[in-house]
Design an enzyme around this catalytic site. Structure first.
Site, PDB file in Angstrom:
ATOM      1  CB  CYS A 345      -0.970   0.026   1.166  1.00  0.00           C
ATOM      2  SG  CYS A 345      -1.312  -1.543   1.936  1.00  0.00           S
ATOM      3  NE  ARG A 374       1.860  -9.186   5.018  1.00  0.00           N
ATOM      4  CZ  ARG A 374       0.589  -9.133   4.632  1.00  0.00           C
ATOM      5  NH1 ARG A 374      -0.258 -10.013   5.111  1.00  0.00           N
ATOM      6  NH2 ARG A 374       0.180  -8.208   3.797  1.00  0.00           N
ATOM      7  CD  GLN A 392      -0.361  -8.579  -0.159  1.00  0.00           C
ATOM      8  OE1 GLN A 392       0.183  -7.496  -0.327  1.00  0.00           O
ATOM      9  NE2 GLN A 392      -1.261  -8.790   0.773  1.00  0.00           N
ATOM     10  CG  ASP A 394      -1.918  -5.354  -2.768  1.00  0.00           C
ATOM     11  OD1 ASP A 394      -3.125  -5.201  -2.594  1.00  0.00           O
ATOM     12  OD2 ASP A 394      -1.041  -5.017  -1.949  1.00  0.00           O
ATOM     13  CG  HIS A 396      -3.591  -0.204  -2.803  1.00  0.00           C
ATOM     14  ND1 HIS A 396      -2.481  -0.949  -3.102  1.00  0.00           N
ATOM     15  CD2 HIS A 396      -3.933  -0.522  -1.534  1.00  0.00           C
ATOM     16  CE1 HIS A 396      -2.155  -1.672  -2.041  1.00  0.00           C
ATOM     17  NE2 HIS A 396      -3.011  -1.444  -1.084  1.00  0.00           N
ATOM     18  CE  LYS A 480     -11.967  -8.458   6.849  1.00  0.00           C
ATOM     19  NZ  LYS A 480     -10.853  -9.386   6.960  1.00  0.00           N
ATOM     20  CG  HIS A 526      -6.055  -1.861   1.236  1.00  0.00           C
ATOM     21  ND1 HIS A 526      -4.715  -1.637   1.382  1.00  0.00           N
ATOM     22  CD2 HIS A 526      -6.671  -1.049   2.124  1.00  0.00           C
ATOM     23  CE1 HIS A 526      -4.529  -0.738   2.334  1.00  0.00           C
ATOM     24  NE2 HIS A 526      -5.689  -0.368   2.798  1.00  0.00           N
TER      25      HIS A 526
HETATM   26 ZN    ZN Z   1      -3.088  -2.401   0.685  1.00  0.00          ZN
END
Ligand code: ZN
Ligand code: ZN
Length: 649
Positions: A345, A374, A392, A394, A396, A480, A526
């Site tokens: 992010c 992580r 990910q 991912d 945004h 979410k 996200h």
């Molecule tokens: Zn994010």
């Protein structure tokens, strides 16, 4: 007289004298019912276990109450059966190994366990003996009786008996003067209950495994041996469960991954880090190609951001605070701290922020197959599903308030199309909302939450998508939607997330120039569809049991010449298939044809093209399909056309 009012589920009210038990009430309704029920539930609502509202059939009611009499297949009654089975396990262990020290023995998902301390490790043979002893005790219909002891007597009992862990529990947990115990024949346990009336009511149980555990789950505490068991209302349900376990074992991606040459985890490199082998790498390429094309088609921009960035950035984002426990430690370079990224992010935010945005260019949708690291404790790592480094899928989305519902709808549609593409038909949607009673625990203003939750709900309604609201489940920074897919053997997997963020936009001072010429804060969402490439790959392997559909199979056709003499024709077949765009492998090893067919079968290659003198002469191939077996000869051109049409669908 002092009467109690008991309200039954049908709404009828019975007045009964104080001292009446649920068993008395069951008997007064019908003797058949009294025989069928296992335990009672007081009050109403779904958290009877947590709220201590399950009640022994033989325990006198203590006040006016709603009362449900539960049969074995009620989930709460099943919980109680598993708890009673844990007691039965401990009793059997003490019969066979009286010197054993007892830890705790709770019910868990699908079963129960009990922790023991004993110098000698329990063996597989011991497990069988213990289970046999459990059956012997169950056959005696030994009653489970609730007893109250004073705290002093309870401590004395455990001191005399030399049960130090139980003694410690009494010291720490027993606040009241009186402590409740359950006695079953010779066996007694410090326990809040409730339990089934007698052990004969446990119809189907089995001991499963032995594992190591620390007292109270804390490293450094004494080591215990944990015996796991499973218990079900009927033998049929137990058998079904054992079959499901077998099936899951057969599909386990940790076993199939190396067998099929897909991936490995290398001890020398460290735990939780994935090595994609050539065949797994190929599947990943196919997955990523599909996804990137879809992203571009749906108006996302593809970006790449660094794997390591200044620690200060993560202070601005707040991750050094609320996410510290999950991050690798910082690295120092030229006196500045750098942080391996746990999330994408902040990187995407920096791209958004790199110039002033106008309302006209919103929504900005930035997507990245972004690799993050992580810290996960080594104990929780699990194949591809729980790892320390992963990529990910991912994205945004930064948008105006008037765009948000459309964006959410598009995300959910995208998720559906993704699931369908990869062979999943079933899913459930959950909407995680905040705990409205504690707005102080959340970022963002109440109106932000209301607007965002309403947007999520409206989008779901317009999509005609059934969903479940879970209050209090949201992260502190926004509500979410999660989509859990259901795999081929009915297991749910949490993958897709569409998540609002009220925290990062103000932290980074995100803005756009509105139609009114003033500066406004964009909404930020996200979203990930697969969750991560690794995790989704793991789920795919298990869903397909390694037999990927034709479009995803790393090798689509194995060409098998019957003998060396047919090699020339086999090479022609290989060339023709390759020219048509298929992933082909020619197995010309000096092995018997049956052995090579078996190997291709084990590798779950969708099609085999077996060629000998007959095929060479006729210009055909003998087609074998991995699940249907021999499909007979087919002209080579026809085979290519059939493959093309299957791959297209
Ligand atoms: Zn994010
Ligand atoms: Zn207990």
């Amino acid at each position: 007289m002092d009467n109690l009012k008991v309200t039954l589920p049908d709404g009828s009210v019975r007045e009964v004298p104080r001292g009446t038990t649920p068993a008395d009430i069951a008997k007064s309704i019908s003797p058949r019912l009294a025989d069928a029920v296992l335990v009672a539930r007081l009050g109403e609502g779904s958290n009877a276990v947590e709220e201590g509202r399950l009640w022994d059939l033989s325990r006198p009611l203590e006040g006016d109450t709603k009362l449900s009499l539960l049969k074995p297949d009620d989930p709460d009654a099943l919980y109680v059966q598993r708890h009673s089975a844990a007691h039965l396990l401990a009793a059997a262990v003490l019969e066979l190994f009286p010197e054993t020290k007892l830890g705790i023995g709770p019910p868990v998902e699908n079963g129960f366990y009990y922790d023991f301390v004993r110098e000698t490790p329990f063996s597989q043979d011991d497990l069988e003996r213990i289970e046999a002893k459990m059956r012997e005790l169950a056959a005696q219909n030994i009653a489970n009786e609730r007893k109250l002891l004073s705290k002093a007597d309870a401590l004395k009992m455990y001191t005399d008996w030399d049960q130090p862990f139980k003694r410690q529990l009494i010291e720490e947990k027993a606040a009241d003067q009186m402590v409740s115990f359950y006695q079953s024949g010779k066996f007694i346990d410090f326990c809040l209950g409730p339990h089934v009336p007698h052990w004969g009511r446990l119809k189907a149980f089995k001991l499963m495994s032995i594992a190591g555990a620390y007292w109270k789950g804390q490293e450094g505490n004494p080591q215990m041996q944990r015996i796991y068991g499973t218990a079900w209302p009927t033998q049929k349900e137990l058998d079904d469960y054992l079959n499901r376990l077998e099936e899951a074992k057969r599909r386990d991606h940790r076993k199939l991954g190396p067998e099929l040459g897909l991936f490995s985890i290398e001890e020398q490199a460290g735990p939780g880090l994935i090595f994609w082998h050539p065949k797994g790498g190929l599947v990943r390429k196919l997955m990523e190609d599909w996804l990137r094309n879809e992203l571009l088609r749906r108006g996302y921009d593809l970006v790449f951001t660094p794997h390591i960035m200044l620690l200060d950035l993560w202070k601005t984002s707040g991750h050094t605070g609320f996410y510290k426990e999950s991050m690798f430690g910082p690295v120092e370079v030229e006196k500045a701290g750098y942080q391996l990224k746990p999330m994408n992010c902040p990187g995407h935010i920096l791209i958004y922020k790199s110039r002033l945005r106008s309302y006209r260019e919103l929504p900005v949708r930035l997507a990245e197959l972004g690799t993050v690291y992580r810290y996960e404790r080594s104990g929780v790592l699990h194949g591809l599903l729980r790892v320390r480094g992963f990529t990910q899928d991912d994205a945004h989305i930064f948008c105006r308030p008037d765009q948000i519902e459309g964006e959410i709808e598009d995300c959910v549609r995208f998720a559906w199309d993704t699931l369908k593409k990869f062979g999943f038909d079933d899913y459930v949607i959950e909407l995680s909302d905040w705990d409205a009673a504690h707005p102080e625990n959340y970022a963002g203003k109440p109106e932000d939450w209301h607007r965002a939750t309403a947007a999520l709900k409206n989008s779901m309604q317009r999509l005609n998508a059934p969903y479940k609201v879970i209050p209090g489940e949201a992260a502190f920074y926004g509500p979410k939607i999660d989509i859990k897919l259901i795999d081929a053997i009915g297991r749910p997997w949490q993958l897709t997330t569409v998540q609002f963020d009220f925290n990062l936009p103000p932290r980074f001072g995100l803005e756009y120039v509105g139609e009114d010429g003033a500066r406004h804060q964009p909404l930020m969402v996200h979203r990930a569809l697969w969750g991560s490439v690794e995790r989704f790959f793991g789920v795919l392997i298990e869903h397909y049991a390694g037999a990927f559909p034709l479009w995803l199979a790393p090798v689509q056709v194995e060409v098998l010449p019957i003998s060396e003499k047919n090699l020339d024709y086999a090479k022609q077949v290989e060339e023709k298939l390759k020219a048509a765009g298929f992933r082909v492998h020619l197995d010309d090893r000096n092995e018997k044809i049956q052995a090579r067919i078996r190997d291709a079968q084990m590798q779950k290659v969708p099609y085999m093209a077996v060629v000998g003198a007959k095929e060479a002469e006729a210009g055909t191939v003998s087609v074998r399909e991995r699940s249907k077996g021999d499909l007979g000869p087919r002209p080579l051109g026809q085979f290519v056309a059939d493959l093309q049409s299957e791959a297209k669908n």
